[in-house]
Design a protein around this motif. Structure first.
Motif, PDB file in Angstrom:
ATOM      1  N   PHE A 284       0.884  -1.167   0.000  1.00  0.00           N
ATOM      2  CA  PHE A 284       0.000   0.000   0.000  1.00  0.00           C
ATOM      3  C   PHE A 284       0.918   1.212   0.000  1.00  0.00           C
ATOM      4  CE2 PHE A 284      -2.411  -3.459   1.676  1.00  0.00           C
ATOM      5  CZ  PHE A 284      -3.688  -3.269   1.158  1.00  0.00           C
ATOM      6  N   ASP A 308       0.973  -7.572  -4.875  1.00  0.00           N
ATOM      7  CA  ASP A 308      -0.336  -6.956  -5.061  1.00  0.00           C
ATOM      8  C   ASP A 308      -0.162  -5.472  -4.695  1.00  0.00           C
ATOM      9  OD1 ASP A 308      -2.908  -6.068  -4.593  1.00  0.00           O
ATOM     10  OD2 ASP A 308      -3.562  -7.909  -3.574  1.00  0.00           O
ATOM     11  N   ASN A 310      -1.128  -1.527  -4.337  1.00  0.00           N
ATOM     12  CA  ASN A 310      -2.278  -0.635  -4.146  1.00  0.00           C
ATOM     13  C   ASN A 310      -1.766   0.779  -3.948  1.00  0.00           C
ATOM     14  OD1 ASN A 310      -4.656  -2.705  -3.493  1.00  0.00           O
ATOM     15  ND2 ASN A 310      -2.724  -3.455  -2.649  1.00  0.00           N
ATOM     16  N   LYS A 327      -7.072   2.859   1.229  1.00  0.00           N
ATOM     17  CA  LYS A 327      -6.841   1.658   0.405  1.00  0.00           C
ATOM     18  C   LYS A 327      -6.931   0.395   1.253  1.00  0.00           C
ATOM     19  CE  LYS A 327      -6.293   2.934  -3.778  1.00  0.00           C
ATOM     20  NZ  LYS A 327      -7.199   2.473  -4.814  1.00  0.00           N
ATOM     21  N   GLU A 330     -10.488  -0.348   1.494  1.00  0.00           N
ATOM     22  CA  GLU A 330     -10.992  -0.872   0.202  1.00  0.00           C
ATOM     23  C   GLU A 330     -10.650  -2.341   0.023  1.00  0.00           C
ATOM     24  OE1 GLU A 330      -9.658   1.081  -3.385  1.00  0.00           O
ATOM     25  OE2 GLU A 330     -10.572   2.957  -2.767  1.00  0.00           O
ATOM     26  N   ARG A 331      -9.481  -2.734   0.529  1.00  0.00           N
ATOM     27  CA  ARG A 331      -9.031  -4.115   0.321  1.00  0.00           C
ATOM     28  C   ARG A 331      -9.337  -5.006   1.528  1.00  0.00           C
ATOM     29  NH1 ARG A 331      -5.444  -5.358  -3.581  1.00  0.00           N
ATOM     30  NH2 ARG A 331      -6.301  -7.414  -3.103  1.00  0.00           N
TER      31      ARG A 331
END
Ligand code: A2P
Length: 391
Positions: A284, A308, A310, A327, A330-331
């Motif tokens: 992130f 992954d 973000n 974020k 969101e995840r």
């Protein structure tokens, strides 16, 4: 004769990184532009500050017949002599207060150890007094042309000198010259952005990610370095913010700006040595815009099977401000199975304010999904799986 044991910070070894002041649970540590100092009246000898100190400057306990005041300590260039103990009654810091503070420290999390599977780091091989010389192999601006932030990727080569380090450790650079009082500059601390093999296997080097700060002695010195310049380096420092070597470890990395440096190191380590590891990497990363984000290009090229990514942008025209904590929310669906997993590690690095924001986001995610963040975080900390480095 009565002597008291006083907790003091060695100004010669201290790198002014503020870690001790942040760690102290009773606000006994303070600083001016010269020194970090400890109030005899406030310090209870709880030693919470001792292990986070990257240099050991904090661990001095001298005997005195009259405790040194803060003003005296502010003026020091080195520690005074400890009073000879011969025949004296020594008054240690009151034990009952220490016990109380130990309880408080445990309640707030205390010292976070390194992950169990992390490799053993070397620390403090070189100091300000006995640094190692490195040569600048390259210095490249990594924020886009026209971007407000001037962030540099600086590669230092150690040639024939040993400089063993691990992902997550820092090094100290010593700007040449003296301050306005004629004293040599203090060490400036920077996170290493390379994996332990350096930028390229077979080369004895490492990279730093440094943002130019207006008027900053250290950052302007580093950002202006030219190829083949020589720099004086201390370190390596840090024995807790280290990467788990376990390929099954899930690593959640949360950063802003140059806080990305250790995560570039972690990611490169996985990419080069365990690209097919079963543990997940989640990043992130908060930045004003894509052009202000260091390593944007290389980051976008990393395979999705490895990491992954973000990104949270806070200043995109016509878009609502987003921070890393937004974020995380969101995840949430993907974080929920990771959070209670015994092999999940969380790292936060960057601006001070993000620590609280991330903490609140994790607390919300947990609350909405039947988990208790406070106890989960305590477990993560105790097991060396929750690390925060903010400035
Ligand atoms: P902002 O646009 O509000 O300054 P910087 O570029 O100054 O190094 O900051 C990196 C990113 O971190 C920016 O997007 C910045 O947003 C963001 N930021 C600032 N404060 C916080 C905070 N308290 N929590 C999370 N992100 C933050």
């Amino acid at each position: 004769m009565e002597l008291r044991r006083q907790h003091l910070i060695d100004p010669v070894v201290c790198i002014r990184c503020n870690t001790c002041q942040e760690a102290c649970p009773v606000d006994a540590i303070t600083h001016d532009s010269n020194n970090y100092v400890v109030s005899y009246e406030k310090c209870t000898g709880c030693r919470t500050c001792v292990s986070p100190c990257p240099t050991g400057a904090i661990d001095n306990w001298l005997l005195t017949d009259a405790p040194w005041t803060l003003d005296e300590q502010f003026g020091w260039e080195e520690l005074p002599e400890s009073h000879p103990a011969l025949g004296a009654t020594i008054i240690e810091t009151p034990a009952e207060v220490t016990t109380l503070l130990d309880a408080a420290t445990t309640a707030t999390g205390g010292r976070v150890p390194a992950p169990a599977s992390a490799a053993q780091p070397y620390t403090n091989i070189y100091s300000r007094e006995a640094p190692v010389t490195a040569r600048v192999a390259g210095n490249m601006r990594i924020t886009a042309e026209g971007a407000e932030s001037d962030i540099h990727h600086v590669v230092l080569d150690f040639g024939a000198n040993a400089f063993p380090f691990l992902e997550g450790q820092s090094i100290g650079l010593i700007p040449p010259g003296t301050d306005d009082k004629g004293r040599p500059y203090n060490i400036r601390l920077y996170s290493v952005a390379s994996p332990r093999e350096g930028e390229r296997s077979g080369y004895n080097n490492l990279a730093l990610t440094v943002k130019r700060v207006s008027g900053g002695i250290g950052s302007n010195y580093v950002c202006d370095l030219k190829k083949d310049d020589e720099v004086q380096v201390a370190g390596p420092f840090g024995d807790a913010f280290l990467m788990p070597d376990d390929p099954e470890a899930n690593i959640v990395m949360i950063c802003t700006g140059t806080g990305a440096a250790p995560f570039r190191a972690f990611t490169e380590r996985r990419r080069r040595n365990a690209a097919d590891a079963s543990g997940k990497l989640m990043l992130f990363f908060g930045s004003r815009t894509p052009s202000e984000l260091p390593y944007f290009g290389p980051l976008m090229k990393l395979p999705k099977s490895l990491i992954d990514v973000n990104l949270a942008f806070s200043r995109l025209p016509d878009k609502p401000k987003q921070y890393v904590q937004d974020k995380l929310r969101e995840r949430a669906a993907d974080l929920v199975p990771l959070l209670p997993h015994g092999k999940t590690h969380i790292y936060i690095c960057g601006l001070k304010g993000m620590e609280q924001g991330c903490d609140e986001a994790f607390a919300d995610i947990c609350r909405l999904n039947g988990m208790d963040w406070a106890s989960l975080r305590a477990t993560l900390r105790a097991e060396g799986r929750y690390h925060v480095e903010t400035y």
